[in-house]
Motif scaffolding. Structure first.
Motif, PDB file in Angstrom:
ATOM      1  N   MET A  12      -3.143   8.917 -18.484  1.00  0.00           N
ATOM      2  CA  MET A  12      -2.743   9.467 -17.362  1.00  0.00           C
ATOM      3  C   MET A  12      -3.391   8.760 -16.115  1.00  0.00           C
ATOM      4  O   MET A  12      -4.357   8.219 -16.188  1.00  0.00           O
ATOM      5  N   LYS A  13      -2.183   8.752 -15.122  1.00  0.00           N
ATOM      6  CA  LYS A  13      -2.839   7.950 -13.849  1.00  0.00           C
ATOM      7  C   LYS A  13      -2.686   8.958 -12.824  1.00  0.00           C
ATOM      8  O   LYS A  13      -2.034   9.629 -12.558  1.00  0.00           O
ATOM      9  N   PHE A  14      -3.961   8.907 -12.009  1.00  0.00           N
ATOM     10  CA  PHE A  14      -4.218   9.767 -10.828  1.00  0.00           C
ATOM     11  C   PHE A  14      -4.323   8.849  -9.511  1.00  0.00           C
ATOM     12  O   PHE A  14      -4.889   8.109  -9.712  1.00  0.00           O
ATOM     13  N   SER A  39      -1.937   0.635  -9.284  1.00  0.00           N
ATOM     14  CA  SER A  39      -2.534   1.428 -10.218  1.00  0.00           C
ATOM     15  C   SER A  39      -1.427   1.972 -11.049  1.00  0.00           C
ATOM     16  O   SER A  39      -1.699   2.000 -12.381  1.00  0.00           O
ATOM     17  N   ASP A  40      -0.266   2.277 -10.724  1.00  0.00           N
ATOM     18  CA  ASP A  40       0.897   2.495 -11.685  1.00  0.00           C
ATOM     19  C   ASP A  40       1.010   1.394 -12.835  1.00  0.00           C
ATOM     20  O   ASP A  40       1.289   1.787 -13.792  1.00  0.00           O
ATOM     21  N   THR A  41       0.923   0.158 -12.082  1.00  0.00           N
ATOM     22  CA  THR A  41       1.094  -0.960 -13.207  1.00  0.00           C
ATOM     23  C   THR A  41      -0.053  -1.039 -14.181  1.00  0.00           C
ATOM     24  O   THR A  41       0.256  -1.076 -15.440  1.00  0.00           O
ATOM     25  N   ALA A  98      10.748   2.939  -2.575  1.00  0.00           N
ATOM     26  CA  ALA A  98      10.281   4.216  -3.003  1.00  0.00           C
ATOM     27  C   ALA A  98       8.960   4.259  -3.512  1.00  0.00           C
ATOM     28  O   ALA A  98       8.982   3.582  -4.750  1.00  0.00           O
ATOM     29  N   ALA A  99       8.168   4.876  -2.815  1.00  0.00           N
ATOM     30  CA  ALA A  99       6.495   4.442  -3.103  1.00  0.00           C
ATOM     31  C   ALA A  99       5.927   5.149  -4.257  1.00  0.00           C
ATOM     32  O   ALA A  99       4.921   5.032  -4.697  1.00  0.00           O
ATOM     33  N   VAL A 100       6.902   6.109  -4.922  1.00  0.00           N
ATOM     34  CA  VAL A 100       6.542   6.951  -6.013  1.00  0.00           C
ATOM     35  C   VAL A 100       6.113   6.194  -7.102  1.00  0.00           C
ATOM     36  O   VAL A 100       5.168   6.713  -8.012  1.00  0.00           O
TER      37      VAL A 100
HETATM   38 MG    MG Z   1       1.214   4.806  -5.643  1.00  0.00          MG
END
Ligand code: MG
Ligand code: ADP
Ligand code: ASP
Length: 418
Positions: free
Chosen positions: A6-8, A154-156, A209-211
């Motif tokens: 899970m990433k926040f 952090s997504d990566t 798209a930054a999402v």
């Molecule tokens: Mg981000």
């Protein structure tokens, strides 16, 4: 039982109240019987604030090594606070920095790629019943130097960890409840997508798209990690990113992205002879400056103008590089602009439909806006325009491609972004 990473993101852990909400959410997921690894970003605007602070202290570009040392502290604050919050409400949790979690990267500061993950400590801590919390965005080189993965990285970390740990799912929790046809903060009638393919999402992410961080999508595609983007503020179903997504019938464009990180450099009066462009772009590549759109003008009086775009942060460096080869190339003058934005339409359906680009140009020209540069690929068309007209253009394109929903669908947390 599932194994979930899970990433926040920063806004989800922006203050004590939000941190507590995240702690409860994670504990809830674990109590459902799941094995949970959590990746967190720095709180709120911490990374921007640290960058601002360094600018106040240093003229010009601060040393890249020390910047990574500085920026990696933001995530370290988050992991410690989240671990103690979870423990405070009765859970069992332990936090690890990127390097403690075995995230190895290449020796490049500011935008390092992950080269290897040795997550032994993560496995061991999970086996002992812990929720394992890992700092996003950071890693370590073979020589023990701290690196960061680039803004939004952090997504990566999350997706790469999910792949290395062979997790069943990677959930990206953020301040919107899924991936929309465009940024729902710009277009209120943007539609939420139930699913989107890795390829289309990769294109949207690369186009601004930054999402999701582009490399996170690359990883997810390469290792076939099931990815879900959802809200940390609601329990709404999110958007699934997968190999093949079912698109709504008749849609040629599935999303619109924009990128404000665009600087344009023009090299004026380049004498016409073979090898000139090679000299220019080889010199830029040697300095790791990525060039995006290139437009070459026609030859007049034996000389031509060339314009290209780079990330805003690279404009100064690119100018220095070009100045250093001015005599060798023999150009007359350099110019740069930073008031631009790149707007792009993306859709797998474009391949088999004609007139898609024409509709884009018409919608922009109907607003009386001129297009500075254009670039196309099989599934996208990008136009560079004046930054001040961005919102109007995105809204007009959203309507022109039939993407507007009849009602406002966006549900998300409050925006506290700059
Ligand atoms: Mg981000
Ligand atoms: P986090 O801090 O959780 O990593 P980001 O700011 O990196 O959050 O990403 C979420 C933001 O991405 C949203 O607030 C939204 O404004 C923006 N965004 C841009 N394009 C899209 C899109 N197509 N769908 C959803 N959100 C988008
Ligand atoms: N904190 C880092 C940034 O602001 C990384 C991330 O949020 O993903 O870019």
């Amino acid at each position: 039982m599932a194994f979930i990473v899970m990433k926040f993101g920063g806004s989800s852990v922006g203050d004590a109240v939000r941190m507590k909400r995240v702690a409860n959410r994670v504990l809830e997921r674990q109590r459902e019987g799941n094995r949970c690894v959590v990746v967190v970003s720095a709180m709120g605007d911490t990374t921007d604030d640290l960058i601002d602070l360094s600018k106040q202290l240093v003229d010009g570009t601060p040393p890249a090594r020390e910047m990574d040392m500085l920026l990696s502290t933001g995530e370290q604050v988050s992991i410690a606070l989240l671990a103690m919050t979870i423990r405070g409400i009765g859970g069992q949790a332990v936090s690890y920095t990127g390097w403690q979690a075995g995230m190895y990267t290449e020796a490049v500061h500011g935008k390092a790629r992950i080269t290897d993950i040795q997550p032994k400590r993560v496995h061991d801590a999970l086996d002992q019943g812990n929720i394992v919390i890992v700092a996003g965005f950071q890693g370590m080189t073979e020589d023990g130097e701290i690196t960061t993965l680039g803004r939004g990285g952090s997504d990566t970390t999350a997706v790469a960890l999910a792949a290395a740990l062979k997790a069943d799912l990677c959930e990206i929790y953020t301040d919107v409840d899924g991936i929309y046809s465009t940024d729902p903060r710009v277009v209120k009638v943007a539609r939420k997508l139930k699913e989107i393919s890795y390829d289309e999402m990769l294109e949207l992410a690369n186009l601004g798209a930054a999402v999701l961080h582009p490399r996170a999508v690359e990883y997810a595609k390469h290792y076939q990690v099931p990815l879900v983007v959802r809200s940390s503020f609601t329990h709404n179903e999110g958007t699934t990113v997968k190999e093949e997504a079912v698109m709504e019938q008749g849609m040629v464009v599935s999303g619109i992205a924009y990128d404000k990180n665009v600087g344009r450099i023009s090299i004026l009066g380049v004498p016409e002879k073979p090898g000139q462009l090679a000299k220019v772009f080889t010199a830029l590549a040697k300095e790791q400056i990525n060039v995006d759109i290139i437009v070459q003008g026609g030859v007049m009086n034996g000389a031509a103008d060339t314009s290209f775009t780079v990330a805003l942060g690279d404009v100064e460096k690119a100018q220095q590089v070009l100045d250093s080869i001015k005599e060798e190339v023999g150009f007359r003058e350099l110019a740069s602009e930073s008031n631009l934005v790149k707007v792009s339409i993306v859709g797998a359906g474009m391949v088999s439909n004609s007139g898609v680009a024409a509709r884009m140009f018409e919608a922009i020209s109907a607003l009386g806006i001129s297009i500075n540069m254009v670039s196309t690929s099989e599934i996208k068309v990008s136009c560079v325009i004046d930054k001040s007209r961005l919102n109007e253009v995105v809204q007009a394109l959203h309507t022109a491609y039939g993407l507007d929903t009849s009602e406002q669908a966006f549900v998300g947390g409050p925006s506290e972004r700059r």
